[in-house]
Design a protein around this motif. Structure first.
Motif, PDB file in Angstrom:
ATOM      1  N   SER A 259      17.766-101.498 -13.716  1.00  0.00           N
ATOM      2  CA  SER A 259      16.864-100.724 -14.564  1.00  0.00           C
ATOM      3  C   SER A 259      15.770-100.048 -13.753  1.00  0.00           C
ATOM      4  O   SER A 259      15.196 -99.063 -14.188  1.00  0.00           O
ATOM      5  N   SER A 260      15.493-100.544 -12.540  1.00  0.00           N
ATOM      6  CA  SER A 260      14.474 -99.926 -11.682  1.00  0.00           C
ATOM      7  C   SER A 260      15.019 -98.724 -10.936  1.00  0.00           C
ATOM      8  O   SER A 260      14.265 -98.020 -10.268  1.00  0.00           O
TER       9      SER A 260
ATOM     10  N   ASP B 133      17.170 -99.708  -2.211  1.00  0.00           N
ATOM     11  CA  ASP B 133      16.563 -98.490  -2.734  1.00  0.00           C
ATOM     12  C   ASP B 133      17.582 -97.355  -2.744  1.00  0.00           C
ATOM     13  O   ASP B 133      18.404 -97.239  -1.832  1.00  0.00           O
TER      14      ASP B 133
END
Length: 113
Positions: A44-45, A83
């Protein structure tokens, strides 16, 4: 917050045809399971959640693009957050997916519900 749809599709494309793979929405993300064990997820990030052998995970943490995953402030052994900047090309994403799938294939299959 919803998961990154582009990342989810890239994961689906990489895992298509891999035996024992299913996907499931969970915790605001889309998890990809191998024989019942979550291997990777479009979180979700926006980052990629990666399952890793706890014995290997620490050496892949770089303090910038790859960090230990934390839930409610506590580190989760064997889980990393990568990331999206580190996943710009398909080869980089495939490296993380391959690591996760290889590890979960060492685990006994989860019993069917």
């Amino acid at each position: 917050m919803a998961h990154d749809e582009v990342l989810a599709q890239r994961l689906h494309d990489l895992l298509d045809g891999e035996p024992g793979v299913t996907s499931r929405r969970m915790f605001g993300g889309l998890g990809f399971m191998v024989d019942g064990h979550m291997a990777v997820a479009a979180g979700s990030s926006g980052a990629l959640m990666v399952r890793a052998d706890p014995a290997d995970a620490a050496r892949w943490v770089d303090g910038a693009a790859v960090a230990p995953m934390r839930m409610r402030g506590r580190p989760m052994a064997g889980w990393l957050l990568v990331d999206t900047a580190a996943l710009a090309d398909d080869a980089a994403l495939a490296t993380w997916v391959d690591r996760a799938v290889a590890f979960v294939r060492t685990l006994p299959p989860e019993p069917s519900p």
